[in-house]
Scaffold this motif. Structure first.
Motif, PDB file in Angstrom:
ATOM      1  N   LEU A  12      49.566 -33.543 -34.592  1.00  0.00           N
ATOM      2  CA  LEU A  12      49.150 -33.175 -33.491  1.00  0.00           C
ATOM      3  C   LEU A  12      49.280 -32.091 -32.864  1.00  0.00           C
ATOM      4  CD1 LEU A  12      46.490 -33.766 -32.085  1.00  0.00           C
ATOM      5  CD2 LEU A  12      49.147 -35.138 -30.592  1.00  0.00           C
ATOM      6  N   ALA A  13      50.948 -31.667 -33.046  1.00  0.00           N
ATOM      7  CA  ALA A  13      51.255 -30.300 -32.751  1.00  0.00           C
ATOM      8  C   ALA A  13      51.306 -29.126 -32.785  1.00  0.00           C
ATOM      9  CB  ALA A  13      53.126 -30.451 -32.154  1.00  0.00           C
ATOM     10  N   PHE A  14      50.951 -28.752 -34.415  1.00  0.00           N
ATOM     11  CA  PHE A  14      50.363 -28.434 -35.733  1.00  0.00           C
ATOM     12  C   PHE A  14      48.730 -27.403 -34.737  1.00  0.00           C
ATOM     13  CE2 PHE A  14      48.506 -25.890 -38.831  1.00  0.00           C
ATOM     14  CZ  PHE A  14      49.279 -24.998 -38.896  1.00  0.00           C
ATOM     15  N   CYS A  15      47.830 -28.641 -34.823  1.00  0.00           N
ATOM     16  CA  CYS A  15      46.692 -28.579 -34.769  1.00  0.00           C
ATOM     17  C   CYS A  15      46.808 -28.022 -33.086  1.00  0.00           C
ATOM     18  CB  CYS A  15      46.197 -30.128 -34.764  1.00  0.00           C
ATOM     19  SG  CYS A  15      45.778 -30.274 -36.962  1.00  0.00           S
ATOM     20  N   LEU A  16      47.080 -28.610 -32.179  1.00  0.00           N
ATOM     21  CA  LEU A  16      46.876 -28.269 -30.375  1.00  0.00           C
ATOM     22  C   LEU A  16      47.470 -27.202 -30.987  1.00  0.00           C
ATOM     23  CD1 LEU A  16      48.642 -31.418 -28.682  1.00  0.00           C
ATOM     24  CD2 LEU A  16      45.956 -30.485 -29.288  1.00  0.00           C
ATOM     25  N   VAL A  17      48.615 -26.286 -31.085  1.00  0.00           N
ATOM     26  CA  VAL A  17      48.462 -24.969 -30.201  1.00  0.00           C
ATOM     27  C   VAL A  17      47.997 -23.803 -31.659  1.00  0.00           C
ATOM     28  CG1 VAL A  17      49.774 -24.628 -32.482  1.00  0.00           C
ATOM     29  CG2 VAL A  17      51.215 -23.154 -30.794  1.00  0.00           C
ATOM     30  N   THR A  18      47.116 -24.140 -32.451  1.00  0.00           N
ATOM     31  CA  THR A  18      46.261 -23.214 -33.211  1.00  0.00           C
ATOM     32  C   THR A  18      44.833 -23.303 -32.348  1.00  0.00           C
ATOM     33  OG1 THR A  18      47.285 -23.719 -35.193  1.00  0.00           O
ATOM     34  CG2 THR A  18      45.209 -22.538 -35.457  1.00  0.00           C
ATOM     35  N   GLU A  19      44.705 -24.513 -31.648  1.00  0.00           N
ATOM     36  CA  GLU A  19      43.298 -24.531 -31.049  1.00  0.00           C
ATOM     37  C   GLU A  19      42.984 -24.558 -29.764  1.00  0.00           C
ATOM     38  OE1 GLU A  19      42.691 -28.888 -32.682  1.00  0.00           O
ATOM     39  OE2 GLU A  19      43.900 -28.734 -31.031  1.00  0.00           O
ATOM     40  N   LYS A  20      44.532 -23.518 -29.351  1.00  0.00           N
ATOM     41  CA  LYS A  20      45.460 -23.082 -27.904  1.00  0.00           C
ATOM     42  C   LYS A  20      44.314 -21.601 -28.822  1.00  0.00           C
ATOM     43  CE  LYS A  20      45.617 -26.189 -25.211  1.00  0.00           C
ATOM     44  NZ  LYS A  20      44.658 -25.983 -23.566  1.00  0.00           N
ATOM     45  N   LEU A  21      45.287 -21.146 -29.369  1.00  0.00           N
ATOM     46  CA  LEU A  21      45.225 -19.233 -29.596  1.00  0.00           C
ATOM     47  C   LEU A  21      43.170 -19.401 -29.993  1.00  0.00           C
ATOM     48  CD1 LEU A  21      47.858 -18.846 -32.373  1.00  0.00           C
ATOM     49  CD2 LEU A  21      47.660 -17.736 -30.755  1.00  0.00           C
ATOM     50  N   MET A  22      42.685 -20.317 -30.751  1.00  0.00           N
ATOM     51  CA  MET A  22      41.919 -20.087 -31.096  1.00  0.00           C
ATOM     52  C   MET A  22      40.475 -20.721 -30.115  1.00  0.00           C
ATOM     53  SD  MET A  22      41.608 -21.588 -34.715  1.00  0.00           S
ATOM     54  CE  MET A  22      39.540 -20.860 -35.194  1.00  0.00           C
ATOM     55  N   ALA A  23      40.963 -20.879 -28.596  1.00  0.00           N
ATOM     56  CA  ALA A  23      39.849 -21.375 -27.539  1.00  0.00           C
ATOM     57  C   ALA A  23      38.997 -22.476 -28.175  1.00  0.00           C
ATOM     58  CB  ALA A  23      39.083 -20.127 -26.965  1.00  0.00           C
ATOM     59  N   LEU A  24      39.985 -23.378 -28.992  1.00  0.00           N
ATOM     60  CA  LEU A  24      38.641 -24.462 -29.783  1.00  0.00           C
ATOM     61  C   LEU A  24      38.572 -25.993 -28.078  1.00  0.00           C
ATOM     62  CD1 LEU A  24      39.879 -24.843 -33.110  1.00  0.00           C
ATOM     63  CD2 LEU A  24      37.024 -23.755 -32.378  1.00  0.00           C
ATOM     64  N   GLU A  25      36.652 -26.110 -28.152  1.00  0.00           N
ATOM     65  CA  GLU A  25      37.227 -26.464 -27.392  1.00  0.00           C
ATOM     66  C   GLU A  25      36.340 -28.395 -28.228  1.00  0.00           C
ATOM     67  OE1 GLU A  25      33.838 -28.946 -23.887  1.00  0.00           O
ATOM     68  OE2 GLU A  25      34.094 -26.706 -23.982  1.00  0.00           O
ATOM     69  N   ILE A  26      37.469 -29.679 -28.024  1.00  0.00           N
ATOM     70  CA  ILE A  26      37.837 -30.620 -28.942  1.00  0.00           C
ATOM     71  C   ILE A  26      37.059 -31.782 -28.328  1.00  0.00           C
ATOM     72  CG2 ILE A  26      39.383 -31.931 -30.072  1.00  0.00           C
ATOM     73  CD1 ILE A  26      39.312 -29.327 -30.702  1.00  0.00           C
ATOM     74  N   ARG A  34      42.867 -39.887 -31.700  1.00  0.00           N
ATOM     75  CA  ARG A  34      43.887 -38.958 -31.407  1.00  0.00           C
ATOM     76  C   ARG A  34      44.912 -39.519 -30.939  1.00  0.00           C
ATOM     77  NH1 ARG A  34      43.785 -31.481 -31.155  1.00  0.00           N
ATOM     78  NH2 ARG A  34      42.194 -31.450 -32.793  1.00  0.00           N
ATOM     79  N   VAL A  35      44.179 -39.848 -29.291  1.00  0.00           N
ATOM     80  CA  VAL A  35      45.474 -40.308 -28.837  1.00  0.00           C
ATOM     81  C   VAL A  35      46.237 -42.127 -29.391  1.00  0.00           C
ATOM     82  CG1 VAL A  35      45.693 -42.418 -26.770  1.00  0.00           C
ATOM     83  CG2 VAL A  35      44.661 -39.657 -27.020  1.00  0.00           C
ATOM     84  N   ILE A  36      44.237 -42.973 -30.198  1.00  0.00           N
ATOM     85  CA  ILE A  36      45.419 -44.004 -30.338  1.00  0.00           C
ATOM     86  C   ILE A  36      46.121 -44.137 -31.699  1.00  0.00           C
ATOM     87  CG2 ILE A  36      44.153 -45.701 -31.786  1.00  0.00           C
ATOM     88  CD1 ILE A  36      41.091 -45.358 -29.906  1.00  0.00           C
ATOM     89  N   LEU A  37      45.361 -43.383 -32.962  1.00  0.00           N
ATOM     90  CA  LEU A  37      46.807 -42.732 -33.559  1.00  0.00           C
ATOM     91  C   LEU A  37      48.325 -43.300 -33.630  1.00  0.00           C
ATOM     92  CD1 LEU A  37      44.613 -41.669 -36.177  1.00  0.00           C
ATOM     93  CD2 LEU A  37      44.479 -44.080 -35.583  1.00  0.00           C
ATOM     94  N   CYS A  38      48.180 -42.031 -32.122  1.00  0.00           N
ATOM     95  CA  CYS A  38      49.518 -41.481 -32.311  1.00  0.00           C
ATOM     96  C   CYS A  38      50.843 -41.889 -31.703  1.00  0.00           C
ATOM     97  CB  CYS A  38      49.541 -39.523 -31.446  1.00  0.00           C
ATOM     98  SG  CYS A  38      49.104 -38.999 -32.452  1.00  0.00           S
TER      99      CYS A  38
END
Length: 303
Positions: A12-26, A34-38
C-alpha cells in the motif's frame, strides 16, 4: 518483502507514493478493499506476535492459539490474492482484481471467529502470573525517550503517546471510519506494548466490519493506468501505519519507468535502536522479553 508478516501494508505504501506522483484517483471499491485487507493483515501480524511472544516468555499454548487465528486470515488472503504472504495484490491505481464471489460469506464466518479468538487469547495470557512477572515493569521506554529515538507504532503508543498515521495524516479512506487508537500506561514496559497490540486487534475488527458493511460496487482499478508506469519528474514522501509503526517511502522520479532514488523508513529499524539504552543493566533473562515486545521483523533491519 521488507515486512513479510504484514506484506499488504508495504504494498500500500509503495502504491500510495506513486499514485500521489501520478495524481491518480482511486475507485472507492478499491479503497475499501485496501482497508479490509490491510486491517486483516494487522490482526494476522499481531497474532504472530502474540504467539511468538508467549513462547518467548515461557508459555507454549499461545503460539497454538495465535497461529490458529492467523491461519484463518491467511486462508482468506489466499482466496483473494492467490498468495499467502507475498501478495502483489495492491497495485498502482487500485487492486489486481475484484474480490471472489464468496468473499462476503467467508467474512460472515471469519469475523465472529476472530472476535472469539482474540478474547480467548486475551484470557489465556493477559492475567497469567508468569506472564505478568516477565513483562510488568520490564523494559520501560518513557515517552520522551520514545520520541527522541523516533519510535512509532504500538511501541510508541505503549509509552503513552497518541500518534497513529491513520489519524494524524489520514490516507486512503481512513477518515471515513470511527475507531479508537489504544494507548498504554505511564510505564511503556513490555506489558504495555503487549496490551496495546491486543486492543489494536479489536479496533481493526471495528474498521473491517464497517468497511465490509459499506463497501460499494464499482471498478477496482483507476481508468487509463498505463502498463508501464512513468510518474512525472518530482519527489514525494508517503507514510502508512503498518503493524509495526510508521512505514514511509520517499521516492524521486526523473520521469522514467525506474525511480531515480527511493528511501525507505522502516519502523523495525528505528524501534530496535532503543535497545542500546533499554537493555543496559537489565537481566540477561529479560532480554528475550524486551526485544520480543518491540516486535521487529528482520528484513526491515538487515536491508
Amino acid at each position: 518483502r521488507l515486512d513479510y508478516v504484514a506484506n499488504l501494508n508495504g504494498e500500500l505504501a509503495f502504491c500510495l507514493v506513486t499514485e500521489k506522483l501520478m495524481a491518480l484517483e482511486i475507485p472507492d471499491r478499491a479503497e475499501y478493499i485496501r482497508v479490509i485487507l490491510c486491517e486483516l493483515n494487522r490482526i494476522a501480524s499481531h497474532m504472530l506476535f502474540y504467539g511468538v511472544y508467549g513462547l518467548g516468555v515461557g508459555a507454549m499454548t499461545p503460539i497454538l492459539y495465535g497461529f490458529r487465528e492467523r491461519e484463518r486470515i491467511q486462508s482468506l488472503f489466499e482466496s483473494v490474492t492467490g498468495a499467502r504472504m507475498m501478495h502483489n495484490y495492491i497495485r498502482i491505481g487500485g487492486v489486481k482484481e475484484d474480490l471472489p464471489d464468496d468473499f462476503g460469506k467467508r467474512m460472515e464466518t471469519l469475523m465472529p471467529q476472530l472476535r472469539q479468538g482474540i478474547e480467548e487469547c486475551d484470557q489465556l495470557l493477559s492475567d497469567s502470573e508468569l506472564f505478568l512477572a516477565r513483562t510488568k515493569g520490564i523494559g520501560d521506554i518513557g515517552a520522551g525517550d520514545a520520541i527522541d529515538y523516533g519510535v512509532t507504532g504500538p511501541a510508541l503508543r505503549a509509552s503513552g503517546v497518541l500518534e497513529d498515521v491513520r489519524l494524524s495524516e489520514p490516507y486512503g479512506i481512513y477518515d471515513r471510519f470511527d475507531f479508537d487508537v489504544p494507548v498504554g500506561g505511564a510505564h511503556g514496559d513490555c506489558f504495555d506494548r503487549y496490551t496495546v497490540r491486543m486492543a489494536e486487534m479489536k479496533q481493526s475488527l471495528r474498521l473491517i466490519e464497517a468497511a465490509v458493511r459499506d463497501i460499494p460496487e464499482g471498478p477496482v482499478m483507476a481508468p487509463k493506468v498505463p502498463k508501464r508506469i512513468k510518474p512525472p519528474a518530482g519527489d514525494y514522501y508517503f507514510g502508512v501505519e503498518s503493524a509495526r509503526g510508521h512505514f514511509g517511502i520517499y521516492t524521486y522520479s526523473d520521469g522514467s519507468d525506474t525511480p531515480f532514488r527511493m528511501k525507505l523508513r522502516t519502523p523495525s529499524f528505528v524501534n530496535v535502536s532503543t535497545m542500546c539504552r533499554v537493555l543496559a543493566g537489565t537481566m540477561l533473562a529479560d532480554m528475550v522479553a524486551i526485544l520480543g515486545s518491540i516486535d521487529i521483523v528482520i528484513p526491515e533491519i538487515d536491508r
